[in-house]
Design an enzyme around this catalytic site. Structure first.
Site, PDB file in Angstrom:
ATOM      1  N   HIS A  85      -5.824  -1.735  -7.310  1.00 24.98           N
ATOM      2  CA  HIS A  85      -6.875  -2.531  -6.670  1.00 24.98           C
ATOM      3  C   HIS A  85      -7.895  -3.088  -7.657  1.00 24.98           C
ATOM      4  CE1 HIS A  85      -5.129  -0.909  -3.049  1.00 24.98           C
ATOM      5  NE2 HIS A  85      -5.998  -1.521  -2.275  1.00 24.98           N
ATOM      6  N   GLU A 115       0.848  -1.211   0.000  1.00 30.31           N
ATOM      7  CA  GLU A 115       0.000   0.000   0.000  1.00 30.31           C
ATOM      8  C   GLU A 115       0.881   1.258   0.000  1.00 30.31           C
ATOM      9  OE1 GLU A 115      -3.121  -0.128  -0.600  1.00 30.31           O
ATOM     10  OE2 GLU A 115      -3.898  -2.029   0.175  1.00 30.31           O
ATOM     11  N   ARG A 128     -10.530  10.506  -4.139  1.00 30.28           N
ATOM     12  CA  ARG A 128     -10.272   9.374  -3.223  1.00 30.28           C
ATOM     13  C   ARG A 128     -10.182   8.067  -4.005  1.00 30.28           C
ATOM     14  NH1 ARG A 128     -12.393   8.345   2.984  1.00 30.28           N
ATOM     15  NH2 ARG A 128     -11.287   6.376   3.247  1.00 30.28           N
TER      16      ARG A 128
HETATM   17  P1  NAD Z   1      -5.679  -8.165   9.807  1.00 31.11           P
HETATM   18  O1  NAD Z   1      -6.363  -7.176  10.655  1.00 31.11           O
HETATM   19  O2  NAD Z   1      -6.387  -9.441   9.509  1.00 31.11           O
HETATM   20  O3  NAD Z   1      -4.253  -8.478  10.422  1.00 31.11           O
HETATM   21  C1  NAD Z   1      -3.454  -9.471   9.835  1.00 31.11           C
HETATM   22  C2  NAD Z   1      -3.060 -10.545  10.861  1.00 31.11           C
HETATM   23  O4  NAD Z   1      -2.065 -10.007  11.723  1.00 31.11           O
HETATM   24  C3  NAD Z   1      -4.206 -10.986  11.762  1.00 31.11           C
HETATM   25  O5  NAD Z   1      -4.076 -12.361  11.985  1.00 31.11           O
HETATM   26  C4  NAD Z   1      -3.953 -10.224  13.043  1.00 31.11           C
HETATM   27  O6  NAD Z   1      -4.472 -10.885  14.179  1.00 31.11           O
HETATM   28  C5  NAD Z   1      -2.453 -10.180  13.080  1.00 31.11           C
HETATM   29  N1  NAD Z   1      -1.873  -9.042  13.795  1.00 31.11           N
HETATM   30  C6  NAD Z   1      -2.312  -7.775  13.824  1.00 31.11           C
HETATM   31  N2  NAD Z   1      -1.451  -6.998  14.473  1.00 31.11           N
HETATM   32  C7  NAD Z   1      -0.454  -7.791  14.895  1.00 31.11           C
HETATM   33  C8  NAD Z   1       0.750  -7.556  15.597  1.00 31.11           C
HETATM   34  N3  NAD Z   1       1.117  -6.334  15.954  1.00 31.11           N
HETATM   35  N4  NAD Z   1       1.552  -8.600  15.855  1.00 31.11           N
HETATM   36  C9  NAD Z   1       1.218  -9.847  15.427  1.00 31.11           C
HETATM   37  N5  NAD Z   1       0.115 -10.128  14.735  1.00 31.11           N
HETATM   38  C10 NAD Z   1      -0.714  -9.104  14.472  1.00 31.11           C
HETATM   39  O7  NAD Z   1      -5.289  -7.563   8.370  1.00 31.11           O
HETATM   40  P2  NAD Z   1      -4.756  -6.132   7.885  1.00 31.11           P
HETATM   41  O8  NAD Z   1      -3.872  -6.440   6.741  1.00 31.11           O
HETATM   42  O9  NAD Z   1      -4.253  -5.310   8.983  1.00 31.11           O
HETATM   43  O10 NAD Z   1      -6.077  -5.447   7.343  1.00 31.11           O
HETATM   44  C11 NAD Z   1      -6.800  -5.976   6.258  1.00 31.11           C
HETATM   45  C12 NAD Z   1      -8.206  -5.446   6.330  1.00 31.11           C
HETATM   46  O11 NAD Z   1      -8.181  -4.036   6.202  1.00 31.11           O
HETATM   47  C13 NAD Z   1      -9.098  -5.972   5.219  1.00 31.11           C
HETATM   48  O12 NAD Z   1     -10.318  -6.391   5.790  1.00 31.11           O
HETATM   49  C14 NAD Z   1      -9.320  -4.758   4.328  1.00 31.11           C
HETATM   50  O13 NAD Z   1     -10.575  -4.785   3.701  1.00 31.11           O
HETATM   51  C15 NAD Z   1      -9.225  -3.646   5.321  1.00 31.11           C
HETATM   52  N6  NAD Z   1      -8.863  -2.338   4.734  1.00 31.11           N
HETATM   53  C16 NAD Z   1      -9.638  -1.266   5.051  1.00 31.11           C
HETATM   54  C17 NAD Z   1      -9.325  -0.014   4.559  1.00 31.11           C
HETATM   55  C18 NAD Z   1     -10.148   1.169   4.966  1.00 31.11           C
HETATM   56  O14 NAD Z   1      -9.949   2.257   4.410  1.00 31.11           O
HETATM   57  N7  NAD Z   1     -11.035   1.022   5.912  1.00 31.11           N
HETATM   58  C19 NAD Z   1      -8.190   0.165   3.733  1.00 31.11           C
HETATM   59  C20 NAD Z   1      -7.413  -0.958   3.441  1.00 31.11           C
HETATM   60  C21 NAD Z   1      -7.746  -2.208   3.964  1.00 31.11           C
HETATM   61  N1  GLY Z   2      -8.299   2.342   1.158  1.00 30.96           N
HETATM   62  C1  GLY Z   2      -9.063   3.140   0.273  1.00 30.96           C
HETATM   63  C2  GLY Z   2      -9.711   4.305   0.927  1.00 30.96           C
HETATM   64  O1  GLY Z   2      -9.576   4.536   2.101  1.00 30.96           O
HETATM   65  O2  GLY Z   2     -10.413   5.023   0.257  1.00 30.96           O
END
Ligand code: NAD
Ligand code: GLY
Length: 371
Positions: free
Chosen positions: A259, A189, A252
């Site tokens: 993606h 990202e 945005r």
């Molecule tokens: P996640 O939250 O599933 O974390 C990944 C893994 O790492 C999980 O198993 C978690 O338990 C573990 N973990 C988290 N922090 C840890 C730490 N400090 N130490 C050890 N393990 C840890 O995944 P992610 O990649 O953080 O987030 C992906 C999600 O974010 C998706 O659902 C995606 O749709 C969402 N997302 C949202 C936005 C938004 O703008 N809201 C933008 C991008 C992604």
């Molecule tokens: N991750 C895309 C957004 O926040 O718009």
């Protein structure tokens, strides 16, 4: 190094993102300052809570805030309405239940942040929440900007609400326990941010790649200053984009670079088999190839981005993709409008445009860049 703070400028919904080492221990003070709340509920997952909930609870207690933790099983497969319902039960059936002044504290990666943020958006028609991101992806992307929500069997993130947090505290020390694969997902990202807004960020990522990925899985040895700078630069980019277009009616959408093809590849390969950032890396390579074939982007720039992704250990090749199916998935993406595929293509590093005249043959050729 002074502690970087990035302001998200959204009028009365403005807030700060603080990035430093040791911030979990300041949760109580920050929450009291930002919200004046007396009751907080920490929402986390089963991996993160045992690692980091205690210092958060201690800090809340010290600030005179009553608090408790609700956990749900880690993983994207639990980012569902069923988990939302269970967390709402934990908020509303407890004695005493939450009230309008209570605050939800999201402690974890993007799954926790999206889900807890959505719970905060709907509980009592909206309570405040604080983001404590513990993955690089959450730090640079999901904790900022107010997109909250959960998945549906029809697709990812199809149920949600815009609900801005009251603040974000990013404690870089939490990232040391991440598996490297998760750190790489966040780095993808960061490369995306460089492609859409900041050529110099790509130089920074390239020159610090070894540092970011040093140490063992779960015991990462990056320099705190380098990681803080990486996160601050990325949050500054996201802050600008979100301040300009909070609800994604315009720029945005640029955050969706990589993606459109990336999501289709992620669905095609299966969420259990590929990380989100890994799919974004493949998406960036293919979309950049498409930009080159349209005469928008120089081939050497596309090659450079591909080399940086490879240097970070992200995939830049993927065999077995069925171009017809990828095209079908792209047409059903929630970013598509009336069946027209929308895709963000770079003209140069830091300069992109949204295109909605993409044709199937171009995507077929772009996917060849992944062979
Ligand atoms: P996640 O939250 O599933 O974390 C990944 C893994 O790492 C999980 O198993 C978690 O338990 C573990 N973990 C988290 N922090 C840890 C730490 N400090 N130490 C050890 N393990 C840890 O995944 P992610 O990649 O953080 O987030 C992906 C999600 O974010 C998706 O659902 C995606 O749709 C969402 N997302 C949202 C936005 C938004 O703008 N809201 C933008 C991008 C992604
Ligand atoms: N991750 C895309 C957004 O926040 O718009």
């Amino acid at each position: 190094m002074t502690e970087p703070t990035v302001r998200i400028d959204l009028g009365e919904r403005s807030y700060s993102v603080r990035i430093a080492a040791g911030l979990l221990g300041e949760t109580g003070e920050a929450l009291a300052g930002a919200t004046g709340a007396k009751q907080a509920v920490v929402v986390s997952d089963t991996t993160v809570a045992p690692l980091y909930a205690q210092p958060v609870l201690d800090s809340l207690t010290e600030a005179g805030i009553t608090s408790r933790v609700l956990t749900f099983p880690a993983g994207e497969s639990n980012k569902t309405l069923a988990t939302v319902s269970a967390v709402l039960d934990g908020l509303l059936l407890h004695d005493p239940p939450i009230d309008r002044k209570s605050v939800v504290v999201a402690l974890g990666g993007g799954v926790v942040g999206d889900l807890a943020g959505f719970v905060a958006a709907v509980a009592l028609r909206g309570v405040r929440f604080l983001q404590l991101p513990t993955t690089l992806l959450a730090a640079v992307d999901s904790s900022v900007g107010g997109k909250t929500g959960v998945d549906h069997t029809a697709g990812k993130n199809l149920i949600g609400a815009f609900h801005q947090p009251s603040g974000v505290l990013c404690d870089v020390e939490t990232l040391r326990t991440l598996p490297k694969r998760e750190l790489r997902n966040g780095l993808a990202e960061c490369v995306k941010h460089a492609v859409i807004r900041d050529a110099e960020l790509l130089d920074f990522i390239e020159s610090h790649a070894d540092d970011f990925l040093s140490g063992e899985d779960g015991a990462l040895a990056f320099s705190a200053d380098g990681m803080i700078e990486l996160i601050a630069r990325n949050v500054a980019i996201k802050a600008k984009v979100v301040a300009e277009d909070e609800r994604e009616s315009g720029v945005r959408a640029h955050l969706n670079a990589g993606h459109t093809i990336g999501h289709a590849v992620e669905t095609f390969v299966g969420y259990e088999n590929i990380g989100h950032g890994e799919a974004v890396a493949l998406g960036l390579v293919a979309e950049n190839a498409l930009a080159v074939s349209r005469g928008l982007l120089r081939a050497d720039v596309a090659d450079r981005v591909k080399n940086v992704l490879a240097m970070l250990g992200l995939p830049v090749r993927q065999g077995g993709l069925d171009a017809d199916e990828i095209w079908r998935l792209m047409q059903h993406d929630k970013k598509a409008m009336a069946g027209r595929v929308r895709i963000v293509l770079p003209n140069a590093l830091g300069d992109v445009n949204l295109h909605d005249d993409i044709e199937t043959g171009e995507v077929r050729r772009a996917l060849e860049a992944l062979q």
